[in-house]
Design a protein around this motif. Structure first.
Motif, short mmCIF file in Angstrom:
data_model
loop_
_atom_site.label_atom_id
_atom_site.label_comp_id
_atom_site.label_asym_id
_atom_site.label_seq_id
_atom_site.Cartn_x
_atom_site.Cartn_y
_atom_site.Cartn_z
N TYR B 35 1.78 1.17 6.85
CA TYR B 35 1.05 2.25 6.21
C TYR B 35 0.86 1.91 4.73
CZ TYR B 35 1.99 5.41 10.13
OH TYR B 35 2.04 6.00 11.37
N GLN B 37 0.36 3.83 0.99
CA GLN B 37 0.40 5.09 0.23
C GLN B 37 -0.23 4.85 -1.14
OE1 GLN B 37 4.27 6.87 -0.88
NE2 GLN B 37 3.41 8.85 -0.35
N LYS B 41 -0.38 9.60 -3.46
CA LYS B 41 0.65 9.81 -2.43
C LYS B 41 0.09 9.95 -1.03
CE LYS B 41 4.23 10.13 -5.24
NZ LYS B 41 5.31 9.14 -5.22
N PHE B 42 -1.21 9.68 -0.85
CA PHE B 42 -1.79 9.82 0.48
C PHE B 42 -1.42 8.62 1.34
CE2 PHE B 42 -4.24 11.63 3.65
CZ PHE B 42 -5.18 10.73 4.16
N LEU B 43 -0.91 8.90 2.55
CA LEU B 43 -0.45 7.87 3.47
C LEU B 43 -1.47 7.63 4.56
CD1 LEU B 43 3.16 9.04 3.76
CD2 LEU B 43 2.62 6.63 3.78
N ILE B 45 -2.46 4.94 7.96
CA ILE B 45 -2.10 3.84 8.84
C ILE B 45 -3.01 2.64 8.58
CG2 ILE B 45 -3.60 4.67 10.69
CD1 ILE B 45 -0.28 3.09 11.46
N GLU B 58 -6.91 -0.25 11.79
CA GLU B 58 -7.81 0.66 11.12
C GLU B 58 -8.78 -0.12 10.24
OE1 GLU B 58 -7.62 4.57 11.16
OE2 GLU B 58 -7.27 3.50 13.05
N PHE B 90 4.37 0.85 3.35
CA PHE B 90 5.52 1.21 4.17
C PHE B 90 5.41 0.56 5.54
CE2 PHE B 90 7.94 4.34 1.91
CZ PHE B 90 7.05 4.91 1.01
N GLN B 101 8.65 7.95 14.24
CA GLN B 101 8.62 6.71 13.49
C GLN B 101 9.65 6.73 12.37
OE1 GLN B 101 4.52 5.82 12.42
NE2 GLN B 101 3.83 6.46 14.44
N PHE B 103 10.87 4.93 8.91
CA PHE B 103 10.23 4.18 7.84
C PHE B 103 11.21 3.33 7.05
CE2 PHE B 103 5.83 5.76 7.43
CZ PHE B 103 5.85 6.73 8.40
N GLY B 104 10.71 2.21 6.54
CA GLY B 104 11.43 1.45 5.54
C GLY B 104 11.31 2.12 4.18
N ASP B 105 11.90 1.51 3.17
CA ASP B 105 11.92 2.10 1.84
C ASP B 105 10.65 1.85 1.04
OD1 ASP B 105 15.50 1.58 1.23
OD2 ASP B 105 14.39 3.10 2.36
N GLY B 106 9.74 1.07 1.60
CA GLY B 106 8.48 0.83 0.91
C GLY B 106 8.54 -0.36 -0.03
N THR B 107 7.37 -0.97 -0.24
CA THR B 107 7.20 -2.05 -1.21
C THR B 107 6.13 -1.62 -2.19
OG1 THR B 107 7.79 -3.79 0.37
CG2 THR B 107 6.43 -4.43 -1.53
N ARG B 108 6.51 -1.54 -3.46
CA ARG B 108 5.51 -1.16 -4.47
C ARG B 108 4.81 -2.42 -4.95
NH1 ARG B 108 4.15 3.03 -7.42
NH2 ARG B 108 5.96 4.27 -6.83
#
Lengths: 119, 112
Positions: B35, B37, B41-43, B45, B58, B90, B101, B103-108
């Protein structure tokens, strides 16, 4: 295509009080799932609660409960006895059910509601 | 005992570079996702794999290419990075396609 609307960009509540976050969705499907996810400042995405559309009973998880109104396509989240740790962005999400194609299974998110719990 | 782990957590790079983000889950799940973001903050897929097979793709620029070497890993490779690619990415996994689902902690990712 499915859409999810969270009409409250921001909300605040006093510690120990109850707050309700609203979510509406648009779909022509009969079978689907609805979720609330929480994203605290730490950035993690945490599943709060899940509701299957075929179930009439509202899901509950400790202090979190939903009011699922299928006909109205409404799925609100109630947080009781709010705690400081509940401060986060809350996302409502929709997922189609069924194995008819790859467009299923993806989560469609609303834009989120930023909840602040004040001491 | 991290369930869904992404590396790196932060990635700062120059426009035009190629970079990869790795994701691994130790939950024994069959389905994995990416995903994006955005700054608001819009998530949304991007991709999903079920048992190493691509099931969701997508509308994403073809500079983005997912790779799933096995069920436990889903990596994201991005070519010719652009300023608009700056976001938090994410990874997520689920036991099966219609299960919750995780989620992982995300990669910025920040593009200079």
């Amino acid at each position: 295509a499915q859409t999810v609307t969270q009409s409250q960009p921001e909300m605040s509540v006093q510690e120990a009080e109850t707050v309700t976050l609203s979510c509406t969705y648009d779909t022509s499907e009969n079978n689907y799932y609805l979720f609330w996810y929480k994203q605290p400042p730490s950035r993690q995405m945490i599943l709060v609660i899940r509701q299957e559309a075929y179930k009439q009973q509202n899901a509950t998880e400790n202090r979190f409960s939903v009011n699922f109104q299928k006909a109205a396509k409404s799925f609100s989240l109630k947080i009781s006895d709010s705690q400081l740790g509940d401060t986060a962005m809350y996302f409502c999400a929709f997922m189609k059910e069924g194995y008819s194609g790859g467009s299923n299974y993806k989560l469609t998110f609303g834009k989120g509601t930023l909840l602040t719990v004040n001491p | 005992d991290t369930a869904v782990s992404q590396t790196p957590k932060y990635l700062v790079t120059q426009m035009g570079n190629d970079k990869s983000i790795k994701c691994e889950q130790n939950l024994g799940h069959d389905t994995m996702y990416w995903y994006k973001q955005d700054s608001k903050k819009f998530l949304k897929i991007m991709f999903s794999y079920n048992n190493k097979e691509l099931i969701i793709n997508e509308t994403v620029p073809n500079r983005f290419s997912p790779k799933s070497p096995d069920k436990a890993h889903l990596n994201l490779h991005i070519n010719s990075l652009e300023l608009g690619d700056s976001a938090v990415y994410f990874c997520a996994s689920s036991r099966d396609r219609d299960q919750p689902q995780h989620f992982g902690d995300g990669t910025r990712l920040s593009i200079l």
